[in-house]
Design a protein around this motif. Structure first.
Motif, short mmCIF file in Angstrom:
data_model
loop_
_atom_site.label_atom_id
_atom_site.label_comp_id
_atom_site.label_asym_id
_atom_site.label_seq_id
_atom_site.Cartn_x
_atom_site.Cartn_y
_atom_site.Cartn_z
N GLY A 120 -8.77 -6.60 16.35
CA GLY A 120 -8.61 -5.17 16.58
C GLY A 120 -9.54 -4.42 15.65
O GLY A 120 -10.46 -5.00 15.08
N ARG A 121 -9.26 -3.17 15.46
CA ARG A 121 -10.16 -2.34 14.66
C ARG A 121 -9.90 -2.55 13.16
O ARG A 121 -8.76 -2.46 12.71
N PRO A 122 -10.95 -2.83 12.37
CA PRO A 122 -10.79 -2.88 10.92
C PRO A 122 -11.08 -1.51 10.31
O PRO A 122 -11.84 -0.72 10.87
N LEU A 123 -10.47 -1.23 9.19
CA LEU A 123 -10.73 -0.01 8.45
C LEU A 123 -11.46 -0.36 7.16
O LEU A 123 -10.95 -1.14 6.34
N ARG A 124 -12.64 0.19 6.97
CA ARG A 124 -13.38 -0.04 5.73
C ARG A 124 -12.96 0.99 4.69
O ARG A 124 -12.71 2.15 5.03
N PHE A 125 -12.87 0.55 3.44
CA PHE A 125 -12.57 1.49 2.37
C PHE A 125 -13.36 1.11 1.13
O PHE A 125 -13.64 -0.07 0.89
N LEU A 126 -13.77 2.10 0.37
CA LEU A 126 -14.57 1.88 -0.82
C LEU A 126 -13.70 1.36 -1.95
O LEU A 126 -12.60 1.85 -2.20
N HIS A 127 -14.21 0.36 -2.63
CA HIS A 127 -13.50 -0.17 -3.78
C HIS A 127 -13.24 0.94 -4.80
O HIS A 127 -14.13 1.71 -5.13
N GLY A 128 -12.01 1.02 -5.26
CA GLY A 128 -11.64 2.06 -6.20
C GLY A 128 -11.07 3.30 -5.55
O GLY A 128 -10.48 4.15 -6.22
N GLY A 129 -11.26 3.42 -4.24
CA GLY A 129 -10.75 4.57 -3.51
C GLY A 129 -9.43 4.25 -2.83
O GLY A 129 -8.99 3.10 -2.79
N PRO A 130 -8.78 5.26 -2.27
CA PRO A 130 -7.50 5.05 -1.60
C PRO A 130 -7.69 4.37 -0.24
O PRO A 130 -8.76 4.43 0.36
N LEU A 131 -6.64 3.71 0.21
CA LEU A 131 -6.68 3.15 1.55
C LEU A 131 -6.69 4.28 2.58
O LEU A 131 -5.96 5.26 2.42
N PRO A 132 -7.49 4.16 3.62
CA PRO A 132 -7.45 5.18 4.68
C PRO A 132 -6.14 5.08 5.45
O PRO A 132 -5.48 4.04 5.47
N ALA A 133 -5.76 6.18 6.08
CA ALA A 133 -4.56 6.17 6.91
C ALA A 133 -4.77 5.23 8.09
O ALA A 133 -5.80 5.27 8.76
N ALA A 134 -3.81 4.36 8.33
CA ALA A 134 -3.94 3.36 9.39
C ALA A 134 -2.98 3.65 10.53
O ALA A 134 -1.85 4.08 10.33
N ARG A 135 -3.45 3.38 11.73
CA ARG A 135 -2.59 3.46 12.91
C ARG A 135 -1.83 2.14 13.04
O ARG A 135 -2.44 1.07 12.97
N THR A 136 -0.54 2.20 13.22
CA THR A 136 0.26 0.97 13.27
C THR A 136 0.99 0.78 14.60
O THR A 136 1.74 -0.19 14.74
N ARG A 137 0.77 1.66 15.54
CA ARG A 137 1.42 1.53 16.84
C ARG A 137 0.36 1.23 17.91
O ARG A 137 -0.52 2.05 18.18
N SER A 138 0.46 0.07 18.49
CA SER A 138 -0.49 -0.33 19.53
C SER A 138 -0.25 0.43 20.82
O SER A 138 0.89 0.74 21.18
#
Length: 265
Positions: A120-138
Motif C-alpha cells: 500500500g502507500r508508504p509515508l515518508r518522514f524526516l528523521h527527527g521530525g514528527p510522524l505524518p498523519a496516517a490514514r488507517t481505514r481502507s
C-alpha cells in the motif's frame, strides 16, 4: 486468525528498535504476530536493546551475529530460515508500521489466494521530525495480474514500492528464494518483480501501510554519480528477473528492450 512473521534486521539502529517493535506488536490487532530481530554485529547497544525487548515479550526472538554478514544475508536468514507464519514482512529497524497495516494486508491475501504479496502507500518522514498523519481505514483493495504489474515495471523502468509496506505470502517467498547477494542496492525491486512473475499483486487502497524514515543513512542517492549508479543497478535487477523468470514471461526480449529504452532516457 492469520499468522504473520515480521523480520527486523538491525545494524546500529538500537535507538529505533523499541518504536519499530511497538508498531508491530502493539498496533496490529487482528493478526497473530511474531517478531525476529537480527542484529548484524552492531557496534552499538543494539543487541542489548533487542534482548531486553525479547525478555519483556515472548513474541520476540533475537539472533545476534558475531561477525557482520551484510543486509542481504541477514534478510535471507529471517525470511527463509525463520519465518513460518502465513505471511512475512521485512521491516528495517528504523521504520515502523501504520496501525492496522498487517491486518489489512492479511485480509487481502486471505481473500485472494492468487495474490502473492500485498502493499500500500508508504509515508515518508524526516528523521527527527514528527510522524505524518496516517490514514488507517481502507477503502478496499485491488488485485493486479502479476504479468500486467510486471510489464508496467519494465515499461516505467522503476519500482513503485519503498519496502516496509509489503507483506508476502510465506509459501511464495520460499518458492522464489531470497534476496540476490549480487544486487545489494537493487535487491528490493528485483524481489518484487520476481514475486510478480509467479503470482498476482494486491494493493491496499485508501489506507497508509508504513512509515519510511528518511535520513543520511538510507541507501539512496541524490548526486549525479549516485543517480547514474542507481540506473545501472536497476538495469542489472531487470536483467536478473529475466534470467531467473524468463520462462514464465512470454515476450521477455520485448520487456528487456522496454526497460533498457526507459532507463537510457
Amino acid at each position: 486468525m492469520s499468522t504473520v512473521s515480521v523480520v527486523i534486521p538491525c545494524y546500529k539502529y538500537g535507538h529505533f528498535l523499541a518504536d519499530c517493535v511497538k508498531s508491530v506488536l502493539d498496533e496490529q490487532e487482528g493478526v497473530d504476530v511474531r517478531v525476529l530481530i537480527i542484529d548484524d554485529a552492531s557496534p552499538d547497544d543494539s543487541a542489548d536493546v533487542a534482548r531486553a525487548l525479547a525478555a519483556a515479550d515472548p513474541r520476540i526472538e533475537v539472533r545476534v551475529h558475531e561477525r557482520n554478514q551484510g543486509h542481504i544475508a541477514t534478510y535471507n536468514e529471517g525470511l527463509l530460515e525463520w519465518a513460518d507464519g502465513d505471511y512475512v514482512a521485512l521491516l528495517s529497524a528504523d521504520d515502523r508500521l501504520v496501525p492496522g497495516a498487517l491486518v489489512r494486508a492479511a485480509a487481502l491475501l486471505d481473500a485472494h489466494p492468487e495474490a502473492g504479496f500485498a502493499y500500500g502507500r508508504p509515508l515518508r518522514f524526516l528523521h527527527g521530525g514528527p510522524l505524518p498523519a496516517a490514514r488507517t481505514r481502507s477503502t478496499g483493495s485491488v488485485v493486479y495480474p502479476g504479468r500486467w504489474w510486471l510489464d508496467r515495471r519494465f515499461r516505467e523502468g522503476t519500482g513503485c514500492i519503498t519496502s516496509p509496506e509489503v507483506v508476502v505470502r510465506t509459501s511464495l517467498q520460499r518458492k522464489v528464494g531470497g534476496y540476490d547477494p549480487e544486487l545489494p542496492h537493487a535487491g528490493d525491486i528485483e524481489m518484487w518483480m520476481r514475486l510478480a512473475a509467479h503470482a498476482d499483486v494486491g494493493y491496499v487502497q485508501g489506507a497508509d501501510q508504513a512509515f519510511y524514515r528518511v535520513h543520511g543513512d538510507n541507501m539512496s542517492t541524490t548526486d549525479f554519480g549516485g543517480q547514474l549508479d542507481d540506473l545501472r543497478q536497476r538495469l542489472v535487477a531487470f536483467d536478473s528477473v529475466l534470467v531467473k523468470c524468463g520462462d514464465l514471461l512470454p515476450g521477455a526480449d520485448r520487456l528487456a528492450l522496454a526497460a533498457r529504452t526507459r532507463l537510457a532516457r
